[in-house]
Design a protein around this motif. Structure first.
Motif: not given
Length: 132
Positions: A106-114, A116-119
């Protein structure tokens, strides 16, 4: 000598202190949010440490951070990680949405919000729980 972060030093050659400080802040934030959500968190110093931890603790989820210039290293690390943890969720945080070209990442693009991270953490762990 001081412990060097394998992938941060390359990214931060011009401003090593600031990059390391940012990384440290991000790690602390990630740790806090995940612990609040009820997860146990362990950090690896580098890819070898990551693979050792993976073998010893069999985590349900691994978050790999890939500074932009170490994309191939991230792909190698993820391939090795997948061999050790065939069923774990793997999230790759990077400056571009690649997921190291793997469907099982799963890709999580920076910058990300908390949020987004939690979800994304919840979604990854729920998917794993559902697939067992």
């Amino acid at each position: 000598g001081p412990r060097r972060e394998a992938d941060v030093t390359d990214l931060g050659r011009d401003h090593p202190t600031e990059v390391l400080a940012a990384e440290e802040a991000l790690r602390n934030t990630i740790r806090q949010i995940l612990e609040v959500l009820g997860y146990t968190v362990a950090f690896a110093a580098d890819s070898n440490d990551l693979l050792r931890l993976a073998r010893e603790t069999s985590p349900a989820l691994v978050i790999v951070d890939a500074p932009s210039r170490t994309e191939t290293t991230a792909a190698d690390t993820i391939a090795a990680l997948r061999a050790v943890l065939p069923n774990a969720g793997i999230i790759l945080t990077a400056d571009v949405p690649s997921g190291a070209g793997r469907a099982d990442v799963t890709a999580l693009v920076k910058p990300f919000s908390l949020a987004d991270l939690a979800t994304i953490v919840r979604r990854s762990l729920d998917a794993r729980a559902g697939s067992k």
